[in-house]
Design a protein around this motif. Structure first.
Motif, PDB file in Angstrom:
ATOM      1  N   VAL A 123       0.866  -1.175   0.000  1.00 13.66           N
ATOM      2  CA  VAL A 123       0.000   0.000   0.000  1.00 13.66           C
ATOM      3  C   VAL A 123       0.905   1.228   0.000  1.00 13.66           C
ATOM      4  O   VAL A 123       1.826   1.319   0.821  1.00 13.66           O
ATOM      5  N   GLN A 124       0.634   2.135  -0.943  1.00 16.45           N
ATOM      6  CA  GLN A 124       1.413   3.356  -1.065  1.00 16.45           C
ATOM      7  C   GLN A 124       0.472   4.549  -1.198  1.00 16.45           C
ATOM      8  O   GLN A 124      -0.661   4.386  -1.670  1.00 16.45           O
ATOM      9  N   PRO A 125       0.939   5.736  -0.811  1.00 17.56           N
ATOM     10  CA  PRO A 125       0.139   6.919  -1.126  1.00 17.56           C
ATOM     11  C   PRO A 125       0.168   7.153  -2.631  1.00 17.56           C
ATOM     12  O   PRO A 125       1.156   6.835  -3.297  1.00 17.56           O
ATOM     13  N   VAL A 126      -0.923   7.684  -3.182  1.00 22.15           N
ATOM     14  CA  VAL A 126      -0.948   8.016  -4.600  1.00 22.15           C
ATOM     15  C   VAL A 126       0.038   9.156  -4.844  1.00 22.15           C
ATOM     16  O   VAL A 126       0.077  10.124  -4.098  1.00 22.15           O
ATOM     17  N   VAL A 127       0.853   8.999  -5.879  1.00 22.72           N
ATOM     18  CA  VAL A 127       1.800  10.029  -6.283  1.00 22.72           C
ATOM     19  C   VAL A 127       1.191  10.747  -7.483  1.00 22.72           C
ATOM     20  O   VAL A 127       0.683  10.105  -8.404  1.00 22.72           O
ATOM     21  N   HIS A 128       1.252  12.070  -7.469  1.00 26.69           N
ATOM     22  CA  HIS A 128       0.637  12.868  -8.540  1.00 26.69           C
ATOM     23  C   HIS A 128       1.693  13.471  -9.449  1.00 26.69           C
ATOM     24  O   HIS A 128       2.825  13.720  -9.042  1.00 26.69           O
ATOM     25  N   ASN A 129       1.286  13.719 -10.679  1.00 19.49           N
ATOM     26  CA  ASN A 129       2.140  14.409 -11.637  1.00 19.49           C
ATOM     27  C   ASN A 129       2.374  15.850 -11.182  1.00 19.49           C
ATOM     28  O   ASN A 129       1.555  16.426 -10.463  1.00 19.49           O
ATOM     29  N   HIS A 130       3.462  16.431 -11.632  1.00 16.76           N
ATOM     30  CA  HIS A 130       3.703  17.852 -11.425  1.00 16.76           C
ATOM     31  C   HIS A 130       2.550  18.625 -12.080  1.00 16.76           C
ATOM     32  O   HIS A 130       1.982  18.193 -13.088  1.00 16.76           O
ATOM     33  N   ASP A 131       2.201  19.765 -11.527  1.00 17.42           N
ATOM     34  CA  ASP A 131       1.089  20.566 -12.052  1.00 17.42           C
ATOM     35  C   ASP A 131       1.225  20.850 -13.546  1.00 17.42           C
ATOM     36  O   ASP A 131       0.222  20.884 -14.264  1.00 17.42           O
ATOM     37  N   ASP A 132       2.452  21.040 -14.027  1.00 23.15           N
ATOM     38  CA  ASP A 132       2.660  21.326 -15.445  1.00 23.15           C
ATOM     39  C   ASP A 132       2.301  20.134 -16.337  1.00 23.15           C
ATOM     40  O   ASP A 132       2.050  20.313 -17.534  1.00 23.15           O
ATOM     41  N   TRP A 133       2.295  18.930 -15.777  1.00 18.23           N
ATOM     42  CA  TRP A 133       1.970  17.725 -16.547  1.00 18.23           C
ATOM     43  C   TRP A 133       0.481  17.409 -16.537  1.00 18.23           C
ATOM     44  O   TRP A 133       0.004  16.627 -17.355  1.00 18.23           O
ATOM     45  N   GLY A 139      -4.809  11.942 -15.238  1.00 22.37           N
ATOM     46  CA  GLY A 139      -4.812  12.071 -13.782  1.00 22.37           C
ATOM     47  C   GLY A 139      -3.905  11.055 -13.114  1.00 22.37           C
ATOM     48  O   GLY A 139      -3.364  11.313 -12.055  1.00 22.37           O
ATOM     49  N   ALA A 140      -3.743   9.896 -13.730  1.00 22.23           N
ATOM     50  CA  ALA A 140      -2.817   8.898 -13.178  1.00 22.23           C
ATOM     51  C   ALA A 140      -1.386   9.359 -13.463  1.00 22.23           C
ATOM     52  O   ALA A 140      -1.143  10.215 -14.312  1.00 22.23           O
ATOM     53  N   LEU A 141      -0.443   8.782 -12.742  1.00 22.36           N
ATOM     54  CA  LEU A 141       0.950   9.196 -12.831  1.00 22.36           C
ATOM     55  C   LEU A 141       1.584   8.774 -14.158  1.00 22.36           C
ATOM     56  O   LEU A 141       1.521   7.615 -14.551  1.00 22.36           O
ATOM     57  N   ALA A 142       2.192   9.733 -14.850  1.00 20.48           N
ATOM     58  CA  ALA A 142       3.010   9.440 -16.023  1.00 20.48           C
ATOM     59  C   ALA A 142       4.429   9.176 -15.517  1.00 20.48           C
ATOM     60  O   ALA A 142       4.871   9.794 -14.552  1.00 20.48           O
ATOM     61  N   THR A 143       5.123   8.243 -16.131  1.00 23.64           N
ATOM     62  CA  THR A 143       6.466   7.905 -15.662  1.00 23.64           C
ATOM     63  C   THR A 143       7.449   7.839 -16.819  1.00 23.64           C
ATOM     64  O   THR A 143       7.073   7.696 -17.977  1.00 23.64           O
ATOM     65  N   VAL A 144       8.714   7.959 -16.471  1.00 21.68           N
ATOM     66  CA  VAL A 144       9.794   7.721 -17.419  1.00 21.68           C
ATOM     67  C   VAL A 144      10.541   6.499 -16.908  1.00 21.68           C
ATOM     68  O   VAL A 144      10.938   6.439 -15.744  1.00 21.68           O
ATOM     69  N   ARG A 145      10.676   5.522 -17.757  1.00 25.73           N
ATOM     70  CA  ARG A 145      11.438   4.324 -17.406  1.00 25.73           C
ATOM     71  C   ARG A 145      12.773   4.397 -18.121  1.00 25.73           C
ATOM     72  O   ARG A 145      12.826   4.544 -19.336  1.00 25.73           O
ATOM     73  N   ILE A 146      13.840   4.314 -17.347  1.00 22.79           N
ATOM     74  CA  ILE A 146      15.193   4.311 -17.902  1.00 22.79           C
ATOM     75  C   ILE A 146      15.784   2.945 -17.608  1.00 22.79           C
ATOM     76  O   ILE A 146      15.920   2.548 -16.449  1.00 22.79           O
ATOM     77  N   VAL A 147      16.107   2.206 -18.660  1.00 23.93           N
ATOM     78  CA  VAL A 147      16.685   0.881 -18.517  1.00 23.93           C
ATOM     79  C   VAL A 147      18.198   1.015 -18.599  1.00 23.93           C
ATOM     80  O   VAL A 147      18.724   1.655 -19.518  1.00 23.93           O
ATOM     81  N   THR A 148      18.874   0.452 -17.618  1.00 23.60           N
ATOM     82  CA  THR A 148      20.337   0.527 -17.565  1.00 23.60           C
ATOM     83  C   THR A 148      20.912  -0.878 -17.444  1.00 23.60           C
ATOM     84  O   THR A 148      20.212  -1.826 -17.104  1.00 23.60           O
ATOM     85  N   ALA A 149      22.197  -0.963 -17.703  1.00 25.52           N
ATOM     86  CA  ALA A 149      22.938  -2.208 -17.486  1.00 25.52           C
ATOM     87  C   ALA A 149      24.089  -1.881 -16.547  1.00 25.52           C
ATOM     88  O   ALA A 149      24.624  -0.770 -16.569  1.00 25.52           O
ATOM     89  N   ARG A 150      24.460  -2.847 -15.732  1.00 24.11           N
ATOM     90  CA  ARG A 150      25.590  -2.662 -14.826  1.00 24.11           C
ATOM     91  C   ARG A 150      26.603  -3.757 -15.092  1.00 24.11           C
ATOM     92  O   ARG A 150      26.275  -4.942 -15.108  1.00 24.11           O
ATOM     93  N   SER A 151      27.829  -3.360 -15.274  1.00 20.12           N
ATOM     94  CA  SER A 151      28.888  -4.337 -15.500  1.00 20.12           C
ATOM     95  C   SER A 151      29.278  -4.956 -14.160  1.00 20.12           C
ATOM     96  O   SER A 151      28.907  -4.459 -13.094  1.00 20.12           O
ATOM     97  N   ASN A 152      30.049  -6.035 -14.221  1.00 22.40           N
ATOM     98  CA  ASN A 152      30.535  -6.660 -12.987  1.00 22.40           C
ATOM     99  C   ASN A 152      31.433  -5.718 -12.198  1.00 22.40           C
ATOM    100  O   ASN A 152      31.603  -5.880 -10.993  1.00 22.40           O
ATOM    101  N   GLU A 153      31.991  -4.720 -12.880  1.00 24.62           N
ATOM    102  CA  GLU A 153      32.845  -3.731 -12.210  1.00 24.62           C
ATOM    103  C   GLU A 153      32.024  -2.599 -11.603  1.00 24.62           C
ATOM    104  O   GLU A 153      32.565  -1.707 -10.959  1.00 24.62           O
ATOM    105  N   GLY A 154      30.699  -2.597 -11.831  1.00 25.61           N
ATOM    106  CA  GLY A 154      29.829  -1.585 -11.252  1.00 25.61           C
ATOM    107  C   GLY A 154      29.526  -0.407 -12.154  1.00 25.61           C
ATOM    108  O   GLY A 154      28.818   0.512 -11.766  1.00 25.61           O
ATOM    109  N   GLU A 155      30.032  -0.408 -13.383  1.00 22.96           N
ATOM    110  CA  GLU A 155      29.771   0.690 -14.306  1.00 22.96           C
ATOM    111  C   GLU A 155      28.335   0.609 -14.825  1.00 22.96           C
ATOM    112  O   GLU A 155      27.881  -0.442 -15.262  1.00 22.96           O
TER     113      GLU A 155
END
Length: 180
Positions: A123-133, A139-155
């Motif tokens: 259970v979480q509180p509803v998160v709202h978009n910034h007023d400009d959005w 009315g529901a939250l728009a999101t940006v998903r950024i997919v990353t990869a991590r090397s064994n060295e942590g990069e």
């Protein structure tokens, strides 16, 4: 296209399980993800409570506090927006998803029962978009998903990103729920 959109989570989890086996539950379990983010000072929406097998598993003292605001309930180990429900807080001091309205004790019982009948939930509180959005979403939250990869060295290397937006009366922006 469907295989990529819907199965990328499976591929990502498999890569993590092979490369970083001690972290595989972080992507499978929303409570573990929340704990991971908090322990690494990564901003993330608050988890107010988690229920599994009909009992409170978070917070550790077993006494969740629900603020007087709208709540979002998600399957503990769900994905693609499935099982997400919004409970609107009203002026009578109760939460409602369709009917009936529930006070704090009835809400706790409802969440415990749902977790016993299905999967665990958070259970979480509803998160709202910034007023400009606001003009650009339903009315529901728009999101940006950024997919990353991590090397064994942590990069960390960014692989791709997507802006996801809800449509209609959906409470999520997931493509599988009609989001764009």
């Amino acid at each position: 296209v469907d295989a990529f959109l819907y199965e990328q989570g499976t591929l990502q989890r498999e890569c993590i399980a092979r490369s970083f086996p001690d972290e595989k539950n972080v992507l499978r379990d929303k409570l573990e993800f929340y704990r991971y983010c908090r322990s690494h000072d990564i901003p993330t929406p608050e988890v107010l409570a988690a229920f599994e097998d009909g009992r409170v598993i978070f917070p550790e003292d077993g006494v969740p506090q629900f603020p007087e605001k709208d709540l979002l309930v998600k399957d503990l180990r769900g994905g693609q927006g499935e099982g997400i429900e919004k409970y609107a807080f009203d002026e009578e001091g109760t939460w409602k998803r369709e009917q009936p309205s529930r006070g704090p004790e009835a809400l706790m019982e409802h969440f415990a029962q749902r977790s016993a009948e299905e999967n665990g939930i958070i259970v979480q509180p509803v998160v709202h978009n910034h007023d400009d959005w606001q003009p650009f979403t339903s009315g529901a939250l728009a999101t940006v998903r950024i997919v990353t990869a991590r090397s064994n060295e942590g990069e960390i290397t960014p692989i791709g990103a997507a802006l996801r937006m809800p449509t209609g009366d959906a409470v999520v922006d997931n493509f599988s729920a009609g989001g764009i």
